[in-house]
Scaffold this motif. Structure first.
Motif, PDB file in Angstrom:
ATOM      1  N   THR A 245      38.971  61.156  22.291  1.00 55.07           N
ATOM      2  CA  THR A 245      39.453  61.280  23.669  1.00 55.07           C
ATOM      3  C   THR A 245      39.911  59.917  24.160  1.00 55.07           C
ATOM      4  OG1 THR A 245      37.223  60.977  24.560  1.00 55.07           O
ATOM      5  CG2 THR A 245      37.989  63.238  24.257  1.00 55.07           C
ATOM      6  N   VAL A 246      40.977  59.899  24.930  1.00 52.90           N
ATOM      7  CA  VAL A 246      41.502  58.668  25.513  1.00 52.90           C
ATOM      8  C   VAL A 246      41.656  58.895  27.003  1.00 52.90           C
ATOM      9  CG1 VAL A 246      43.409  57.036  25.587  1.00 52.90           C
ATOM     10  CG2 VAL A 246      42.706  58.019  23.397  1.00 52.90           C
ATOM     11  N   SER A 247      40.867  58.170  27.783  1.00 51.03           N
ATOM     12  CA  SER A 247      40.897  58.272  29.242  1.00 51.03           C
ATOM     13  C   SER A 247      41.586  57.032  29.812  1.00 51.03           C
ATOM     14  CB  SER A 247      39.477  58.383  29.792  1.00 51.03           C
ATOM     15  OG  SER A 247      39.485  58.370  31.199  1.00 51.03           O
ATOM     16  N   ILE A 248      42.518  57.244  30.744  1.00 49.65           N
ATOM     17  CA  ILE A 248      43.298  56.144  31.325  1.00 49.65           C
ATOM     18  C   ILE A 248      43.090  56.131  32.832  1.00 49.65           C
ATOM     19  CG2 ILE A 248      45.595  55.163  31.615  1.00 49.65           C
ATOM     20  CD1 ILE A 248      46.201  56.934  28.981  1.00 49.65           C
ATOM     21  N   SER A 249      42.644  54.998  33.352  1.00 43.82           N
ATOM     22  CA  SER A 249      42.399  54.843  34.783  1.00 43.82           C
ATOM     23  C   SER A 249      43.491  53.973  35.403  1.00 43.82           C
ATOM     24  CB  SER A 249      41.028  54.199  35.029  1.00 43.82           C
ATOM     25  OG  SER A 249      39.993  54.995  34.462  1.00 43.82           O
ATOM     26  N   ALA A 250      44.148  54.502  36.441  1.00 44.07           N
ATOM     27  CA  ALA A 250      45.221  53.789  37.137  1.00 44.07           C
ATOM     28  C   ALA A 250      44.629  52.872  38.219  1.00 44.07           C
ATOM     29  CB  ALA A 250      46.191  54.792  37.755  1.00 44.07           C
TER      30      ALA A 250
ATOM     31  N   GLU B  59      49.463  59.660  23.395  1.00 46.17           N
ATOM     32  CA  GLU B  59      50.658  59.577  24.242  1.00 46.17           C
ATOM     33  C   GLU B  59      50.280  59.816  25.699  1.00 46.17           C
ATOM     34  OE1 GLU B  59      54.332  61.038  21.445  1.00 46.17           O
ATOM     35  OE2 GLU B  59      53.049  62.600  22.306  1.00 46.17           O
ATOM     36  N   TRP B  60      50.913  59.030  26.591  1.00 43.75           N
ATOM     37  CA  TRP B  60      50.657  59.198  28.018  1.00 43.75           C
ATOM     38  C   TRP B  60      51.824  58.609  28.802  1.00 43.75           C
ATOM     39  CZ3 TRP B  60      49.373  54.911  31.405  1.00 43.75           C
ATOM     40  CH2 TRP B  60      49.390  53.671  30.755  1.00 43.75           C
ATOM     41  N   LYS B  61      51.879  58.914  30.083  1.00 40.03           N
ATOM     42  CA  LYS B  61      52.964  58.408  30.929  1.00 40.03           C
ATOM     43  C   LYS B  61      52.365  57.917  32.251  1.00 40.03           C
ATOM     44  CE  LYS B  61      56.863  60.645  31.016  1.00 40.03           C
ATOM     45  NZ  LYS B  61      57.930  61.643  31.299  1.00 40.03           N
ATOM     46  N   ALA B  62      52.630  56.657  32.555  1.00 43.60           N
ATOM     47  CA  ALA B  62      52.129  56.077  33.809  1.00 43.60           C
ATOM     48  C   ALA B  62      53.024  56.486  34.978  1.00 43.60           C
ATOM     49  CB  ALA B  62      52.083  54.551  33.699  1.00 43.60           C
ATOM     50  N   VAL B  63      52.413  56.665  36.133  1.00 49.29           N
ATOM     51  CA  VAL B  63      53.179  57.034  37.331  1.00 49.29           C
ATOM     52  C   VAL B  63      53.090  55.967  38.412  1.00 49.29           C
ATOM     53  CG1 VAL B  63      52.967  59.504  36.895  1.00 49.29           C
ATOM     54  CG2 VAL B  63      51.224  58.350  38.264  1.00 49.29           C
ATOM     55  N   GLU B  64      52.349  54.897  38.138  1.00 50.09           N
ATOM     56  CA  GLU B  64      52.263  53.798  39.101  1.00 50.09           C
ATOM     57  C   GLU B  64      52.158  52.474  38.360  1.00 50.09           C
ATOM     58  OE1 GLU B  64      48.124  53.307  40.955  1.00 50.09           O
ATOM     59  OE2 GLU B  64      48.194  55.465  40.510  1.00 50.09           O
ATOM     60  N   ALA B  65      52.598  51.421  39.033  1.00 50.45           N
ATOM     61  CA  ALA B  65      52.564  50.085  38.439  1.00 50.45           C
ATOM     62  C   ALA B  65      51.188  49.455  38.626  1.00 50.45           C
ATOM     63  CB  ALA B  65      53.647  49.209  39.058  1.00 50.45           C
ATOM     64  N   GLY B  66      50.899  48.475  37.773  1.00 47.33           N
ATOM     65  CA  GLY B  66      49.642  47.742  37.878  1.00 47.33           C
ATOM     66  C   GLY B  66      48.810  47.847  36.612  1.00 47.33           C
ATOM     67  N   GLU B  67      47.629  47.248  36.637  1.00 52.17           N
ATOM     68  CA  GLU B  67      46.757  47.243  35.469  1.00 52.17           C
ATOM     69  C   GLU B  67      46.051  48.594  35.307  1.00 52.17           C
ATOM     70  OE1 GLU B  67      44.036  44.002  35.551  1.00 52.17           O
ATOM     71  OE2 GLU B  67      45.549  42.512  35.009  1.00 52.17           O
ATOM     72  N   HIS B  68      46.189  49.180  34.125  1.00 53.03           N
ATOM     73  CA  HIS B  68      45.517  50.428  33.777  1.00 53.03           C
ATOM     74  C   HIS B  68      44.430  50.127  32.741  1.00 53.03           C
ATOM     75  CE1 HIS B  68      49.016  52.060  35.760  1.00 53.03           C
ATOM     76  NE2 HIS B  68      48.664  53.305  35.520  1.00 53.03           N
ATOM     77  N   GLN B  69      43.335  50.848  32.821  1.00 49.65           N
ATOM     78  CA  GLN B  69      42.230  50.681  31.883  1.00 49.65           C
ATOM     79  C   GLN B  69      42.209  51.868  30.916  1.00 49.65           C
ATOM     80  OE1 GLN B  69      40.525  47.778  31.970  1.00 49.65           O
ATOM     81  NE2 GLN B  69      41.869  47.266  33.699  1.00 49.65           N
ATOM     82  N   ILE B  70      42.272  51.561  29.615  1.00 46.91           N
ATOM     83  CA  ILE B  70      42.305  52.593  28.576  1.00 46.91           C
ATOM     84  C   ILE B  70      40.967  52.596  27.834  1.00 46.91           C
ATOM     85  CG2 ILE B  70      43.448  53.378  26.470  1.00 46.91           C
ATOM     86  CD1 ILE B  70      45.991  52.028  27.430  1.00 46.91           C
TER      87      ILE B  70
END
Length: 209
Positions: free
Chosen positions: A47-52, A73-84
């Protein structure tokens, strides 16, 4: 025992490797992916969890490439640092989440781009301003004539910059700009050279820089 012998596939989260260009840098609204190498694992085990930056979370889509290699695979919807956070059997692969800098190339603005270069001003510095304050984190790349004309960047503060270059030949100049590998809005810019009388120097007249 009726169920004997037991055969178990044991996977150790510490032996998993994660790599790829989009692991550390990505762009808004662009499909991003990276590779996970895990022996004795299957898609359902990863599992891969991504926090915006806003606190919103999403799960990456996992697909199998070969018996030991997987793609997230994933797609960001906002700019800034994301934690994977990459997990195997619900155990984090790394002690801390991986930081991915997500930028939005459309939010990089450029002001004062020269519209022309006069032949009498060859050898003099020309400049333009770049405002990346709203674009999020990432890498800004500027190339002039494919990198053949040096470009210097001076930081003005608050993620605003002054780019300077010195044209040395009476030839058209092309300025390309990328943010996190993606073209920013307006790129490339084509700057014509003109002689003192205002005549445009054409491709046929120029010596390639």
């Amino acid at each position: 025992m009726n169920c004997s012998p037991f055969i178990l596939d044991i996977a150790d989260a510490s032996s998993v490797s994660v790599y790829g260009d989009n692991l550390k840098v990505a762009s808004v609204d662009k499909l991003s992916s990276f590779i996970i190498h895990a022996v004795n694992a299957s898609v359902k085990d990863i599992t891969v969890s991504i926090s915006a930056p806003s606190g919103k979370q999403k799960l990456a889509r996992i697909s199998q490439i070969d018996p030991e290699t997987f793609r997230a695979e994933w797609k960001a919807v906002e700019a800034g640092e994301h934690q994977i956070d990459v997990r195997l059997y619900d155990q984090s692969v790394y002690e801390e989440p991986i930081t991915c800098n997500v930028g939005d190339p459309d939010l990089v603005t450029v002001k004062g781009m020269p519209k022309r270069i006069l032949s009498r001003n060859l050898g003099q510095e020309h400049c333009f301003e770049i405002d990346a304050s709203a674009a999020g984190s990432g890498n800004l790349e500027i190339m002039i004539n494919g990198g053949r004309v040096p470009c210097r960047v001076r930081e003005l503060g608050s993620r605003q910059y002054l780019a300077l270059f010195t044209p040395g030949q009476s030839a058209p100049h092309t300025v390309e700009m990328r943010f996190n590998g993606e073209e920013v809005r307006g790129s490339p810019w084509h700057i014509h050279c003109e002689d003192s009388e205002g005549d445009v120097v054409s491709r046929d007249d120029r010596l390639v820089n």
